[in-house]
Scaffold this motif. Structure first.
Motif, PDB file in Angstrom:
ATOM      1  N   SER A  30       0.824  -1.201   0.000  1.00 54.97           N
ATOM      2  CA  SER A  30       0.000   0.000   0.000  1.00 54.97           C
ATOM      3  C   SER A  30       0.859   1.251   0.000  1.00 54.97           C
ATOM      4  O   SER A  30       0.512   2.253  -0.609  1.00 54.97           O
ATOM      5  CB  SER A  30      -0.938   0.006   1.215  1.00 54.97           C
ATOM      6  N   LYS A  31       1.980   1.190   0.701  1.00 52.42           N
ATOM      7  CA  LYS A  31       2.858   2.351   0.767  1.00 52.42           C
ATOM      8  C   LYS A  31       3.428   2.688  -0.610  1.00 52.42           C
ATOM      9  O   LYS A  31       3.792   3.819  -0.865  1.00 52.42           O
ATOM     10  CB  LYS A  31       4.002   2.085   1.756  1.00 52.42           C
ATOM     11  N   TYR A  92       0.997  24.498  12.523  1.00 51.47           N
ATOM     12  CA  TYR A  92       0.130  23.331  12.394  1.00 51.47           C
ATOM     13  C   TYR A  92      -0.169  22.759  13.773  1.00 51.47           C
ATOM     14  O   TYR A  92       0.600  22.931  14.715  1.00 51.47           O
ATOM     15  CB  TYR A  92       0.770  22.251  11.515  1.00 51.47           C
ATOM     16  N   TYR A  93      -1.313  22.116  13.852  1.00 49.18           N
ATOM     17  CA  TYR A  93      -1.701  21.409  15.071  1.00 49.18           C
ATOM     18  C   TYR A  93      -2.132  20.009  14.671  1.00 49.18           C
ATOM     19  O   TYR A  93      -2.972  19.844  13.782  1.00 49.18           O
ATOM     20  CB  TYR A  93      -2.851  22.131  15.780  1.00 49.18           C
ATOM     21  N   ILE A  94      -1.544  18.995  15.285  1.00 53.06           N
ATOM     22  CA  ILE A  94      -1.903  17.608  15.009  1.00 53.06           C
ATOM     23  C   ILE A  94      -2.818  17.119  16.118  1.00 53.06           C
ATOM     24  O   ILE A  94      -2.445  17.154  17.297  1.00 53.06           O
ATOM     25  CB  ILE A  94      -0.664  16.706  14.905  1.00 53.06           C
ATOM     26  N   ALA A  95      -4.017  16.700  15.771  1.00 50.07           N
ATOM     27  CA  ALA A  95      -4.994  16.242  16.760  1.00 50.07           C
ATOM     28  C   ALA A  95      -4.437  15.073  17.571  1.00 50.07           C
ATOM     29  O   ALA A  95      -3.639  14.266  17.065  1.00 50.07           O
ATOM     30  CB  ALA A  95      -6.292  15.837  16.062  1.00 50.07           C
ATOM     31  N   ASN A  96      -4.882  14.978  18.818  1.00 49.26           N
ATOM     32  CA  ASN A  96      -4.294  13.987  19.731  1.00 49.26           C
ATOM     33  C   ASN A  96      -4.862  12.578  19.570  1.00 49.26           C
ATOM     34  O   ASN A  96      -4.542  11.695  20.358  1.00 49.26           O
ATOM     35  CB  ASN A  96      -4.455  14.446  21.185  1.00 49.26           C
ATOM     36  N   HIS A  97      -5.704  12.348  18.542  1.00 42.85           N
ATOM     37  CA  HIS A  97      -6.221  10.991  18.375  1.00 42.85           C
ATOM     38  C   HIS A  97      -5.291  10.104  17.543  1.00 42.85           C
ATOM     39  O   HIS A  97      -5.573   8.926  17.357  1.00 42.85           O
ATOM     40  CB  HIS A  97      -7.635  10.989  17.761  1.00 42.85           C
ATOM     41  N   ALA A 104       4.389  10.312  13.508  1.00 44.15           N
ATOM     42  CA  ALA A 104       5.702  10.288  12.859  1.00 44.15           C
ATOM     43  C   ALA A 104       5.568  10.370  11.337  1.00 44.15           C
ATOM     44  O   ALA A 104       6.359  11.048  10.666  1.00 44.15           O
ATOM     45  CB  ALA A 104       6.452   9.016  13.252  1.00 44.15           C
ATOM     46  N   ILE A 105       4.557   9.711  10.766  1.00 46.33           N
ATOM     47  CA  ILE A 105       4.328   9.773   9.319  1.00 46.33           C
ATOM     48  C   ILE A 105       3.947  11.191   8.906  1.00 46.33           C
ATOM     49  O   ILE A 105       4.460  11.736   7.920  1.00 46.33           O
ATOM     50  CB  ILE A 105       3.216   8.782   8.907  1.00 46.33           C
ATOM     51  N   ILE A 106       3.049  11.805   9.673  1.00 50.06           N
ATOM     52  CA  ILE A 106       2.629  13.176   9.375  1.00 50.06           C
ATOM     53  C   ILE A 106       3.798  14.139   9.506  1.00 50.06           C
ATOM     54  O   ILE A 106       4.024  14.993   8.634  1.00 50.06           O
ATOM     55  CB  ILE A 106       1.479  13.597  10.309  1.00 50.06           C
ATOM     56  N   THR A 107       4.560  13.999  10.566  1.00 49.34           N
ATOM     57  CA  THR A 107       5.694  14.890  10.816  1.00 49.34           C
ATOM     58  C   THR A 107       6.746  14.766   9.723  1.00 49.34           C
ATOM     59  O   THR A 107       7.324  15.763   9.274  1.00 49.34           O
ATOM     60  CB  THR A 107       6.321  14.584  12.188  1.00 49.34           C
ATOM     61  N   ARG A 108       6.974  13.534   9.272  1.00 48.33           N
ATOM     62  CA  ARG A 108       7.938  13.332   8.183  1.00 48.33           C
ATOM     63  C   ARG A 108       7.490  14.079   6.936  1.00 48.33           C
ATOM     64  O   ARG A 108       8.286  14.708   6.246  1.00 48.33           O
ATOM     65  CB  ARG A 108       8.078  11.846   7.885  1.00 48.33           C
ATOM     66  N   LEU A 161      -2.691   7.771   5.821  1.00 48.42           N
ATOM     67  CA  LEU A 161      -1.404   8.034   6.456  1.00 48.42           C
ATOM     68  C   LEU A 161      -0.249   7.352   5.721  1.00 48.42           C
ATOM     69  O   LEU A 161       0.291   6.317   6.130  1.00 48.42           O
ATOM     70  CB  LEU A 161      -1.448   7.609   7.930  1.00 48.42           C
ATOM     71  N   TYR A 162       0.092   7.981   4.608  1.00 44.81           N
ATOM     72  CA  TYR A 162       1.244   7.601   3.794  1.00 44.81           C
ATOM     73  C   TYR A 162       1.990   8.879   3.438  1.00 44.81           C
ATOM     74  O   TYR A 162       1.402   9.957   3.380  1.00 44.81           O
ATOM     75  CB  TYR A 162       0.797   6.877   2.517  1.00 44.81           C
ATOM     76  N   HIS A 163       3.280   8.742   3.202  1.00 40.64           N
ATOM     77  CA  HIS A 163       4.094   9.928   2.911  1.00 40.64           C
ATOM     78  C   HIS A 163       3.545  10.700   1.720  1.00 40.64           C
ATOM     79  O   HIS A 163       3.436  11.931   1.740  1.00 40.64           O
ATOM     80  CB  HIS A 163       5.541   9.497   2.643  1.00 40.64           C
ATOM     81  N   SER A 164       3.145   9.985   0.672  1.00 44.51           N
ATOM     82  CA  SER A 164       2.658  10.645  -0.537  1.00 44.51           C
ATOM     83  C   SER A 164       1.354  11.386  -0.304  1.00 44.51           C
ATOM     84  O   SER A 164       1.159  12.495  -0.824  1.00 44.51           O
ATOM     85  CB  SER A 164       2.468   9.622  -1.659  1.00 44.51           C
ATOM     86  N   THR A 165       0.442  10.815   0.473  1.00 46.66           N
ATOM     87  CA  THR A 165      -0.846  11.467   0.710  1.00 46.66           C
ATOM     88  C   THR A 165      -0.676  12.692   1.594  1.00 46.66           C
ATOM     89  O   THR A 165      -1.366  13.698   1.409  1.00 46.66           O
ATOM     90  CB  THR A 165      -1.863  10.497   1.338  1.00 46.66           C
ATOM     91  N   VAL A 166       0.252  12.624   2.553  1.00 41.86           N
ATOM     92  CA  VAL A 166       0.533  13.798   3.385  1.00 41.86           C
ATOM     93  C   VAL A 166       1.080  14.927   2.519  1.00 41.86           C
ATOM     94  O   VAL A 166       0.615  16.069   2.587  1.00 41.86           O
ATOM     95  CB  VAL A 166       1.520  13.447   4.523  1.00 41.86           C
ATOM     96  N   GLN A 167       2.071  14.625   1.672  1.00 39.28           N
ATOM     97  CA  GLN A 167       2.626  15.650   0.778  1.00 39.28           C
ATOM     98  C   GLN A 167       1.558  16.202  -0.157  1.00 39.28           C
ATOM     99  O   GLN A 167       1.488  17.412  -0.386  1.00 39.28           O
ATOM    100  CB  GLN A 167       3.783  15.071  -0.037  1.00 39.28           C
TER     101      GLN A 167
END
Length: 267
Positions: A30-31, A92-97, A104-108, A161-167
């Motif tokens: 999937s990644k 940015y604010y990352i929700a605590n859920h 870590a994926i989002i932060t990357r 939550l994949y690097h490509s989708t975050v970008q």
């Protein structure tokens, strides 16, 4: 009886290991899926909450009454503000859920912009008047460009939550649309309207995009793949004049994505 019990236990352990391996393999595969496939899969059969925005193009959030064929970056302006030091600091604010692995994926993804541009995502601080609120809502989506106030970027825990989708979603938030809706699309992509799912044809409407003097990019992380929104497993898009050109397979930002980002923000 004892031998049978131990054999049964062994069989269960082996079966469990195979199952875990299959899951791991699926996650690894999937990644590597192209970003368009990941987004379409995550947003398929999406049921939005009452307070969530309408989506166009598959994952672009729009406000009520917005012109769906207009590029907000050309019609109203959408750039995040540049600091005196030449960098663009975006809170940015990352929700605590999210779990620690998901954070870590989002932060990357957030940090991947600082090494190639003047974009600097930083954590929200008291007193910030505008910021990206990264939350696990229904599906993957973002508004295009700076909206003011708390601006939702949805990265659902299930499927986004994949690097490509975050970008991809962050590029929307920075002001970019999909490659296949570029103003010069018809010179590079043929759209097969008859193969598009009912009610999804607006995902392929050309808009007056800011192309920053960069060429059409088949390898852009903003380019969907050739079966996007197909109703019959036939292509909805094909490159022209050479139909054999690979496209829509990106798993991260391309050189052109980075170039046009730097041109838009004058990095």
């Amino acid at each position: 009886m004892l031998v049978f019990s131990w054999s049964l236990v062994t069989l269960l352990l082996v079966s469990s290991s195979w199952a875990e391996a299959d899951v791991a393999t699926l996650e690894d595969f999937s990644k590597e899926l192209p970003v368009g496939q990941l987004l379409e899969r995550a947003n398929r059969d999406r049921t939005p909450d009452f307070d969530e925005p309408t989506l166009i193009g598959g994952d672009i959030a729009v406000k009520p009454g917005a012109d769906r064929n207009a590029d907000p970056c050309t019609s109203t302006g959408c750039l995040w503000l540049k600091n005196a030091d030449g960098n663009v600091y975006i809170p940015y604010y990352i929700a605590n859920h999210y779990s620690s692995r998901e954070v870590a994926i989002i932060t990357r993804g957030l940090e991947s912009f600082s090494s190639v541009s003047c974009i600097r995502f930083r954590p929200y601080q008291n007193g910030d008047h505008e910021w990206l609120s990264i939350e696990s809502k229904n599906g993957c989506y973002s508004f295009v460009g700076r909206q003011g106030g708390a601006q939702t970027v949805s990265l659902a825990q299930r499927g986004c939550l994949y690097h490509s989708t975050v970008q991809h979603e962050l590029l929307h938030a920075l002001g970019f649309n999909h490659e296949q809706t570029r103003s010069d699309r018809d010179s590079y992509i043929k759209v097969y309207w008859e193969n598009i799912q009912d009610g999804m044809s607006y995902n392929f409407n050309i808009i007056n995009t800011l192309n920053q003097g960069t060429p059409y990019d088949y390898n852009s992380v903003m380019q969907y793949e050739k079966y996007a929104f197909s109703k019959n497993n036939r292509p909805t898009m094909m490159p022209i004049p050479d139909p054999n050109v690979s496209f829509g397979q990106a798993t991260q930002m391309s050189k052109n994505d980075i170039d046009r980002l730097n041109r838009l923000y004058k990095c």
